[in-house]
Design a protein around this motif. Structure first.
Motif, mmCIF file in Angstrom:
data_model
loop_
_atom_site.group_PDB
_atom_site.id
_atom_site.type_symbol
_atom_site.label_atom_id
_atom_site.label_comp_id
_atom_site.label_asym_id
_atom_site.label_seq_id
_atom_site.Cartn_x
_atom_site.Cartn_y
_atom_site.Cartn_z
ATOM 1 N N LEU A 191 0.838 -1.210 0.000
ATOM 2 C CA LEU A 191 0.000 0.000 0.000
ATOM 3 C C LEU A 191 0.869 1.255 0.000
ATOM 4 O O LEU A 191 0.584 2.223 -0.728
ATOM 5 C CB LEU A 191 -0.920 -0.002 1.222
ATOM 6 C CG LEU A 191 -1.811 1.248 1.382
ATOM 7 C CD1 LEU A 191 -2.823 1.330 0.246
ATOM 8 C CD2 LEU A 191 -2.524 1.228 2.741
ATOM 9 N N ILE A 192 1.931 1.251 0.774
ATOM 10 C CA ILE A 192 2.839 2.397 0.812
ATOM 11 C C ILE A 192 3.458 2.628 -0.559
ATOM 12 O O ILE A 192 3.557 3.770 -1.034
ATOM 13 C CB ILE A 192 3.932 2.180 1.888
ATOM 14 C CG1 ILE A 192 3.316 2.322 3.286
ATOM 15 C CG2 ILE A 192 5.090 3.151 1.705
ATOM 16 C CD1 ILE A 192 4.261 1.922 4.400
ATOM 17 N N ALA A 193 3.874 1.559 -1.208
ATOM 18 C CA ALA A 193 4.474 1.694 -2.544
ATOM 19 C C ALA A 193 3.472 2.295 -3.528
ATOM 20 O O ALA A 193 3.832 3.165 -4.347
ATOM 21 C CB ALA A 193 4.957 0.334 -3.041
ATOM 22 N N LEU A 236 1.351 10.799 5.479
ATOM 23 C CA LEU A 236 2.551 10.391 6.201
ATOM 24 C C LEU A 236 3.768 10.290 5.288
ATOM 25 O O LEU A 236 4.912 10.423 5.740
ATOM 26 C CB LEU A 236 2.314 9.042 6.887
ATOM 27 C CG LEU A 236 1.278 9.024 8.011
ATOM 28 C CD1 LEU A 236 1.055 7.591 8.502
ATOM 29 C CD2 LEU A 236 1.695 9.915 9.165
ATOM 30 N N LEU A 237 3.528 10.070 3.997
ATOM 31 C CA LEU A 237 4.621 9.960 3.033
ATOM 32 C C LEU A 237 5.005 11.294 2.408
ATOM 33 O O LEU A 237 5.929 11.355 1.602
ATOM 34 C CB LEU A 237 4.222 8.991 1.909
ATOM 35 C CG LEU A 237 4.109 7.519 2.295
ATOM 36 C CD1 LEU A 237 3.429 6.731 1.188
ATOM 37 C CD2 LEU A 237 5.481 6.932 2.611
ATOM 38 N N VAL A 268 8.804 20.542 8.702
ATOM 39 C CA VAL A 268 8.215 19.211 8.861
ATOM 40 C C VAL A 268 9.267 18.131 8.631
ATOM 41 O O VAL A 268 9.870 18.057 7.565
ATOM 42 C CB VAL A 268 7.028 19.013 7.884
ATOM 43 C CG1 VAL A 268 6.462 17.605 8.042
ATOM 44 C CG2 VAL A 268 5.953 20.051 8.145
ATOM 45 N N GLU A 269 9.469 17.305 9.640
ATOM 46 C CA GLU A 269 10.445 16.214 9.572
ATOM 47 C C GLU A 269 9.855 15.026 8.820
ATOM 48 O O GLU A 269 8.650 14.752 8.901
ATOM 49 C CB GLU A 269 10.807 15.812 11.004
ATOM 50 C CG GLU A 269 11.981 14.874 11.117
ATOM 51 C CD GLU A 269 12.325 14.599 12.577
ATOM 52 O OE1 GLU A 269 13.230 13.789 12.807
ATOM 53 O OE2 GLU A 269 11.661 15.186 13.462
ATOM 54 N N LEU A 270 10.678 14.331 8.089
ATOM 55 C CA LEU A 270 10.225 13.183 7.310
ATOM 56 C C LEU A 270 10.232 11.914 8.169
ATOM 57 O O LEU A 270 11.192 11.635 8.872
ATOM 58 C CB LEU A 270 11.145 12.986 6.104
ATOM 59 C CG LEU A 270 10.833 11.788 5.193
ATOM 60 C CD1 LEU A 270 9.498 11.993 4.485
ATOM 61 C CD2 LEU A 270 11.950 11.596 4.169
ATOM 62 N N GLU A 297 9.948 2.801 7.301
ATOM 63 C CA GLU A 297 9.638 1.830 8.354
ATOM 64 C C GLU A 297 8.696 2.444 9.391
ATOM 65 O O GLU A 297 7.771 1.780 9.888
ATOM 66 C CB GLU A 297 10.931 1.367 9.033
ATOM 67 C CG GLU A 297 10.750 0.236 10.028
ATOM 68 C CD GLU A 297 10.419 -1.098 9.365
ATOM 69 O OE1 GLU A 297 10.029 -2.027 10.101
ATOM 70 O OE2 GLU A 297 10.540 -1.212 8.132
ATOM 71 N N GLU A 298 8.909 3.728 9.714
ATOM 72 C CA GLU A 298 8.026 4.400 10.671
ATOM 73 C C GLU A 298 6.621 4.577 10.096
ATOM 74 O O GLU A 298 5.623 4.437 10.815
ATOM 75 C CB GLU A 298 8.620 5.754 11.060
ATOM 76 C CG GLU A 298 9.840 5.637 11.962
ATOM 77 C CD GLU A 298 10.580 6.953 12.139
ATOM 78 O OE1 GLU A 298 11.306 7.083 13.145
ATOM 79 O OE2 GLU A 298 10.430 7.854 11.285
ATOM 80 N N VAL A 299 6.517 4.893 8.812
ATOM 81 C CA VAL A 299 5.211 4.993 8.166
ATOM 82 C C VAL A 299 4.506 3.648 8.216
ATOM 83 O O VAL A 299 3.323 3.551 8.568
ATOM 84 C CB VAL A 299 5.344 5.487 6.706
ATOM 85 C CG1 VAL A 299 3.996 5.406 5.995
ATOM 86 C CG2 VAL A 299 5.869 6.917 6.670
ATOM 87 N N LEU A 300 5.239 2.592 7.871
ATOM 88 C CA LEU A 300 4.667 1.252 7.878
ATOM 89 C C LEU A 300 4.155 0.894 9.271
ATOM 90 O O LEU A 300 3.010 0.432 9.427
ATOM 91 C CB LEU A 300 5.713 0.233 7.426
ATOM 92 C CG LEU A 300 5.306 -1.240 7.511
ATOM 93 C CD1 LEU A 300 4.113 -1.527 6.607
ATOM 94 C CD2 LEU A 300 6.485 -2.138 7.147
ATOM 95 N N ASN A 301 4.966 1.108 10.289
ATOM 96 C CA ASN A 301 4.560 0.750 11.643
ATOM 97 C C ASN A 301 3.378 1.585 12.119
ATOM 98 O O ASN A 301 2.512 1.100 12.861
ATOM 99 C CB ASN A 301 5.745 0.894 12.598
ATOM 100 C CG ASN A 301 6.813 -0.149 12.350
ATOM 101 O OD1 ASN A 301 6.535 -1.219 11.802
ATOM 102 N ND2 ASN A 301 8.050 0.155 12.710
ATOM 103 N N SER A 302 3.318 2.848 11.691
ATOM 104 C CA SER A 302 2.181 3.704 12.049
ATOM 105 C C SER A 302 0.889 3.170 11.446
ATOM 106 O O SER A 302 -0.153 3.118 12.108
ATOM 107 C CB SER A 302 2.427 5.139 11.570
ATOM 108 O OG SER A 302 3.528 5.714 12.235
#
Length: 407
Positions: free
Chosen positions: A207-209, A223-224, A231-233, A237-242
Motif C-alpha cells: 500500500l505504501i508503494a 505520512l509519506l 516538517v520532519e520526514l 519503516e516508521e510509516v509502515l509501523n504507524s
C-alpha cells in the motif's frame, strides 16, 4: 494467597469467566490487589489508583520493548507476530516512542478526526441500512458481522486508504494477530498467527508503494509527504509501523467495546429506553460502555528499576500486569461501579490507557461509538437480543463473536 489468586486468574478463560469476569476482579481487588502471579509471570494489579499510577509513570514503568524481550525471552525474534508487535508504537519506549508519536500526531490530529464525521455518519447509515434489510422480516441478524466490523473497517479504511474489497482479508489477519496478546496462547496457533503477521506487513508495504507512486487524500499519503523546513520526514519503516498500529488497533477494540456495550444496553432495557428517548445521551453512553465492559481488559509494563507498589518491592525488570477491567469497576474510584448507568458522571475509566501511551485513536473511537449509538436509538427503539450470545475466547481482548439482534 497468591496460589488462590492465580486460580482466579485461570478461571477468566473458562466459559463462566469469559461471560462475566467481574466477580473474579472484585475478589482480586479486595483480597490480593497487588500480588506476584506465576500464571502471568509478573505482578498483577487490580485497583484503579495502582493501575493509573503505573500508566502515568513512564520512566519507572516501561512497555515491554524489544530490548527487554532480548534479555528475557531469547528466541522471540523467530516469531514474526511478536516481531511485528514489538516494532509498533505501543511497544516502544522513549526516545523512539517520543519521536514516532510526535510525527504521527502531526497528521492524525483532532481536526482530521472532526473532518471524518461526515464519513463516519455515512458509513453508519450504510451498515444500519443493511441491518434493517436483514431484519425486515422479523428475523435476527448477527450484529457483530453485519454492523460492527463493517463499520469499524469502513472508518479506519477510509482514513488510511484501504479499499473495501480488502476489508474481509484484513479482518481475518488482525483477528489472528490479536491472539498473540492472549495469555497463554495455544501453541498450535503459532504458525497461523505468524503467517498472518507476515501477510499483514506485506499488505501495508505494498500500500505504501502504491501511495508513493500515486498519492491520494488519505493518511498514508499524508505520512509519506515530502518534508519541508518545518516538517520532519518519517522513515518508510516508521510509516509502515504507524499504519499497522492504526489499522490493527483502529477497529478491533472499538468493535469489541461496541459489541459489549450494545449487549449491556439491551440487557438493561431501562438504559436503552433512555438512549432511544434522548439521542443526546450517546456520548455519555459510549463512555459508560468503555468503563463498564471495555474490550481491552489487560496491559503490561516492566519495572525499569526497583519500585514499590502497595508496600511490595518490585525488582527491576519484573513485569507488571494491569487489569483495566478490574480498575474500571473499582468502588474506590466509581460509585456503585457494577451499576450500568449511561448518565453517570465522575470521570473516565482506563480503557484508552493513560500517560505516555494514551491511545492515539481515542477521539475517533469515541466519535464512531457515539454516532452509532445515536442512530441505534433513533432507528431501532425496540431492538432486542434474539438468540445465543457468544463471547470471544480471549480474556485480554474481550468482545462478542456473535450477537444476534432483531427489531
Amino acid at each position: 494467597m497468591s496460589a488462590a489468586a492465580d486460580q482466579a486468574l485461570l478461571s477468566l478463560s473458562t466459559p463462566a469467566g469469559l461471560a462475566d469476569p467481574y466477580p473474579v476482579y472484585a475478589t482480586l481487588r479486595e483480597e490480593t490487589p497487588v500480588f506476584r502471579s506465576e500464571v502471568f509471570g509478573g505482578w498483577v494489579l487490580s485497583r484503579f489508583a495502582d493501575c493509573q499510577a503505573v500508566l502515568a509513570d513512564g520512566e519507572t514503568f516501561r512497555v515491554l520493548d524489544a530490548q527487554w524481550r532480548d534479555r528475557h525471552t531469547p528466541g522471540w525474534r523467530e516469531n514474526p507476530a511478536m516481531v511485528l508487535l514489538a516494532d509498533l508504537l505501543p511497544w516502544k519506549n522513549p526516545p523512539e516512542h517520543t519521536r514516532e508519536r510526535r510525527l504521527l500526531v502531526r497528521d492524525f490530529t483532532v481536526r482530521r478526526v472532526r473532518e471524518l464525521e461526515p464519513a463516519v455518519r455515512r458509513a453508519t447509515d450504510r451498515v444500519l441500512d443493511g441491518f434493517a434489510d436483514a431484519t425486515a422480516d422479523g428475523t435476527a441478524a448477527e450484529f457483530v458481522g453485519t454492523v460492527l466490523y463493517p463499520l469499524g473497517m469502513a472508518v479506519i479504511g477510509d482514513l488510511v486508504g484501504v479499499p473495501e474489497t480488502d476489508h474481509d482479508r484484513l479482518r481475518r489477519l488482525t483477528d489472528l494477530i490479536g491472539k498473540q496478546v492472549q495469555p497463554a496462547m495455544p501453541v498450535d496457533l503459532r504458525a497461523e498467527v505468524d503467517a498472518a503477521a507476515v501477510e499483514f506487513r506485506a499488505y501495508f508495504t505494498e500500500l505504501i508503494a502504491r501511495r508513493r507512486a500515486e498519492p491520494r487524500a488519505d493518511l498514508t499519503s499524508a505520512l509519506l509527504a515530502r518534508p519541508t523546513a518545518e516538517v520532519e520526514l518519517m522513515s518508510e519503516e516508521e510509516v509502515l509501523n504507524s499504519l499497522l498500529v492504526l489499522f490493527g488497533g483502529g477497529y478491533e477494540t472499538t468493535a469489541g467495546a461496541l459489541g459489549n456495550g450494545v449487549h449491556a444496553l439491551l440487557t438493561h432495557p431501562d438504559q436503552f429506553a433512555l438512549l432511544a428517548g434522548d439521542p443526546g445521551l450517546a456520548a455519555g453512553a459510549a463512555e459508560e460502555m468503555l468503563r463498564w465492559d471495555g474490550a481491552a481488559q489487560m496491559s503490561q509494563r516492566v519495572a525499569a528499576g526497583p519500585a514499590v507498589l502497595d508496600g511490595r518491592e518490585i525488582p527491576a525488570d519484573d513485569v507488571v500486569v494491569l487489569l483495566a477491567g478490574a480498575a474500571n469497576r473499582d468502588p474506590a474510584r466509581f460509585a456503585d461501579p457494577d451499576r450500568f448507568d449511561i448518565t453517570r458522571e465522575g470521570g473516565r475509566g482506563l480503557f484508552f490507557g493513560h500517560g505516555l501511551h494514551l491511545c492515539l485513536g481515542a477521539a475517533l473511537a469515541r466519535l464512531e461509538m457515539a454516532v452509532l449509538l445515536e442512530q441505534l436509538g433513533k432507528r431501532f427503539p425496540t431492538l432486542r437480543i434474539e438468540g445465543d450470545v457468544v463471547r470471544r475466547p480471549n480474556p485480554a481482548l474481550r468482545g462478542m463473536a456473535a450477537l444476534p439482534l432483531t427489531r
